[in-house]
Design a protein around this motif. Structure first.
Motif, PDB file in Angstrom:
ATOM      1  N   GLU A 282       0.787  -1.377   0.078  1.00 52.15           N
ATOM      2  CA  GLU A 282       0.036  -0.199   0.309  1.00 52.15           C
ATOM      3  C   GLU A 282       0.803   1.370  -0.014  1.00 52.15           C
ATOM      4  O   GLU A 282       0.286   2.307  -0.679  1.00 52.15           O
ATOM      5  CB  GLU A 282      -0.910  -0.063   1.474  1.00 52.15           C
ATOM      6  N   ASN A 285       2.450   1.463  -3.590  1.00 54.41           N
ATOM      7  CA  ASN A 285       1.636   1.595  -4.800  1.00 54.41           C
ATOM      8  C   ASN A 285       0.327   2.310  -4.228  1.00 54.41           C
ATOM      9  O   ASN A 285      -0.747   1.893  -4.848  1.00 54.41           O
ATOM     10  CB  ASN A 285       1.068   0.472  -5.290  1.00 54.41           C
ATOM     11  N   TRP A 286       0.321   3.350  -3.483  1.00 60.40           N
ATOM     12  CA  TRP A 286      -0.981   3.903  -2.840  1.00 60.40           C
ATOM     13  C   TRP A 286      -1.747   4.602  -3.981  1.00 60.40           C
ATOM     14  O   TRP A 286      -3.097   4.651  -3.778  1.00 60.40           O
ATOM     15  CB  TRP A 286      -0.473   4.882  -1.833  1.00 60.40           C
ATOM     16  N   GLN A 287      -1.186   4.838  -5.047  1.00 55.06           N
ATOM     17  CA  GLN A 287      -1.911   5.355  -6.113  1.00 55.06           C
ATOM     18  C   GLN A 287      -2.903   4.551  -6.819  1.00 55.06           C
ATOM     19  O   GLN A 287      -3.655   4.917  -7.652  1.00 55.06           O
ATOM     20  CB  GLN A 287      -1.103   6.149  -7.025  1.00 55.06           C
ATOM     21  N   LYS A 288      -2.755   3.228  -6.660  1.00 56.71           N
ATOM     22  CA  LYS A 288      -3.658   2.421  -7.176  1.00 56.71           C
ATOM     23  C   LYS A 288      -4.899   2.169  -6.438  1.00 56.71           C
ATOM     24  O   LYS A 288      -5.929   1.547  -7.045  1.00 56.71           O
ATOM     25  CB  LYS A 288      -2.749   0.901  -7.506  1.00 56.71           C
ATOM     26  N   TYR A 289      -4.740   2.401  -5.223  1.00 56.29           N
ATOM     27  CA  TYR A 289      -5.935   2.384  -4.128  1.00 56.29           C
ATOM     28  C   TYR A 289      -6.779   3.539  -3.884  1.00 56.29           C
ATOM     29  O   TYR A 289      -6.120   4.173  -3.270  1.00 56.29           O
ATOM     30  CB  TYR A 289      -5.379   1.525  -3.003  1.00 56.29           C
ATOM     31  N   PRO A 290      -7.904   3.651  -4.203  1.00 54.15           N
ATOM     32  CA  PRO A 290      -8.641   4.812  -4.114  1.00 54.15           C
ATOM     33  C   PRO A 290      -8.869   5.417  -2.608  1.00 54.15           C
ATOM     34  O   PRO A 290      -8.828   6.574  -2.314  1.00 54.15           O
ATOM     35  CB  PRO A 290     -10.168   4.634  -4.721  1.00 54.15           C
ATOM     36  N   GLN A 293      -6.293   8.026  -1.320  1.00 56.32           N
ATOM     37  CA  GLN A 293      -6.287   9.173  -2.236  1.00 56.32           C
ATOM     38  C   GLN A 293      -7.379  10.289  -2.056  1.00 56.32           C
ATOM     39  O   GLN A 293      -8.525   9.911  -1.851  1.00 56.32           O
ATOM     40  CB  GLN A 293      -6.447   8.832  -3.678  1.00 56.32           C
ATOM     41  N   THR A 295      -8.329  13.977  -3.342  1.00 57.82           N
ATOM     42  CA  THR A 295      -8.233  15.033  -4.457  1.00 57.82           C
ATOM     43  C   THR A 295      -8.600  16.467  -3.836  1.00 57.82           C
ATOM     44  O   THR A 295      -9.936  16.639  -3.407  1.00 57.82           O
ATOM     45  CB  THR A 295      -8.978  14.604  -5.733  1.00 57.82           C
ATOM     46  N   THR A 306      -3.721  15.077  -6.039  1.00 58.41           N
ATOM     47  CA  THR A 306      -4.005  14.085  -5.163  1.00 58.41           C
ATOM     48  C   THR A 306      -3.122  13.762  -4.126  1.00 58.41           C
ATOM     49  O   THR A 306      -1.722  13.618  -4.314  1.00 58.41           O
ATOM     50  CB  THR A 306      -4.255  12.868  -6.088  1.00 58.41           C
ATOM     51  N   ARG A 307      -3.258  13.721  -2.998  1.00 59.02           N
ATOM     52  CA  ARG A 307      -2.360  13.605  -1.796  1.00 59.02           C
ATOM     53  C   ARG A 307      -2.785  12.314  -1.316  1.00 59.02           C
ATOM     54  O   ARG A 307      -3.949  11.827  -1.275  1.00 59.02           O
ATOM     55  CB  ARG A 307      -2.247  14.681  -0.895  1.00 59.02           C
ATOM     56  N   PHE A 308      -1.849  11.525  -0.483  1.00 57.25           N
ATOM     57  CA  PHE A 308      -1.774  10.624   0.373  1.00 57.25           C
ATOM     58  C   PHE A 308      -2.449  10.652   1.809  1.00 57.25           C
ATOM     59  O   PHE A 308      -2.383  11.520   2.405  1.00 57.25           O
ATOM     60  CB  PHE A 308      -0.440  10.023   0.555  1.00 57.25           C
TER      61      PHE A 308
END
Length: 330
Positions: A282, A285-290, A293, A295, A306-308
């Protein structure tokens, strides 16, 4: 899972992979023996980078030859081979000059380490099957039934079918796909190449114990080998057998030190992840999981950024409690 895949192979292929792995282990330690033999005047700290380079070169050369010949190696067999090699050096060389209690401690640690590796390699990381309906969220049946392929899991865990604000849905999203094993694993952290198995909800605690036990065992071996070097240097032995034994002890001491140098930061990273309730997969590859994210619009601009954000972080104490007593809501 790894055990099932491994058992599905013909016995002669499994035997060949194990033999190749043990040969690589032997070659790597032969290369390390050359460090104290060729550079006897260097200190141990000065030998470390040379030993690291030789280890890397040996593994790279072995990997290149395996690819050319089409012969796979078994990573768990390599880990086991290294443990057995260190243990053999201890039994045949080191134990004669160390206290009985220290000798017994190292023997017990090696036994437990090998048992732990076997349990981890043959264990289930948390494989799941997922049922999907058009009228409701994804359902995880209990007991777990047929394993699900990654392509099916990706199709069924589409974010449009999951209600993100729901806590149980967030847990459902933590079923991740391992692209090495082509299976879905709940609580998936990463695929461990050294053990040839996934790190998931069912074996994450065992994985952490194993890493800590590797560090403890290598630390104990370092103490024992230092004791041997101290006694041998005071005895002024000049026989070839004694010189070779000293080089062997120094080379295995370098190997143990190199392992600890990466294992301690590796363990620290996983402790950090536990404290903040996030998995390695996670984080990377956090940008893979909505759910990770958020916005937000940029000031004085029509563009967004888009931030974590970590929706699973409930505070360090709560995160540790959940790790020690894992729950998987449906």
């Amino acid at each position: 899972m790894a055990a099932l895949i491994w058992a599905a192979k013909p016995w002669w292929l499994r035997l060949r992979s194990m033999l190749v792995s043990f040969v690589i282990v032997l070659l790597s330690h032969i290369a390390l023996v050359m460090v104290p033999r060729l550079f006897p005047s260097l200190s141990l700290s000065a030998m470390l980078p040379i030993a690291g380079f030789l280890m890397y070169s040996t593994y790279a050369l072995a990997g290149w030859l395996r690819r050319i010949l089409g012969i796979p190696a078994s990573a768990p067999a390599m880990v086991t081979g290294h443990v057995l090699f260190l243990w053999a050096v201890h039994i045949t060389v080191i134990r004669e000059v160390i206290p009985n209690l220290l000798d017994a401690s190292l023997n017990m640690e090696c036994l437990l380490l090998l048992f732990g590796v076997y349990r981890f390699v043959s264990g289930d990381p948390g494989l799941v099957s997922i049922e999907s309906t058009s009228s409701g969220p994804l359902v995880f049946p209990e007991p777990i039934g047929i394993e699900l392929s990654c392509s099916q899991a990706l199709a069924q865990t589409d974010s449009s079918t999951v209600d993100l604000p729901n806590t149980s849905s967030l847990h459902i999203l933590r079923v991740r796909c391992c692209y090495c094993c082509k299976r879905s694993v709940k609580g998936f952290d990463h695929h461990c190449p050294a053990f040839g198995n996934c790190i998931g909800q069912k074996n994450h605690q065992l994985f952490m114990v194993l890493i800590m036990f590797f560090i403890i065992t290598e630390g104990t071996y370092t103490i024992c080998s230092n004791q041997f070097i101290k006694v041998s240097s005071g005895a002024h032995e000049v026989k070839f057998e004694r010189i070779f034994s000293g080089d062997l002890v120094i080379s295995t001491l370098l190997f143990s030190s190199l392992q600890v140098l990466w294992q301690v930061p590796f363990l620290s990273w996983h402790i950090y992840c536990i404290c903040y309730n996030i998995k390695t997969e996670e984080w990377v590859n956090w940008q893979k999981y909505p759910e990770f994210q958020v916005t937000e619009p940029q000031k004085d601009s029509r563009f967004t950024v888009t931030r974590f954000v970590n929706p699973y972080n409930m505070g360090i104490l709560s995160n540790i409690k959940e790790y020690l007593r894992p729950k998987f809501s449906c």
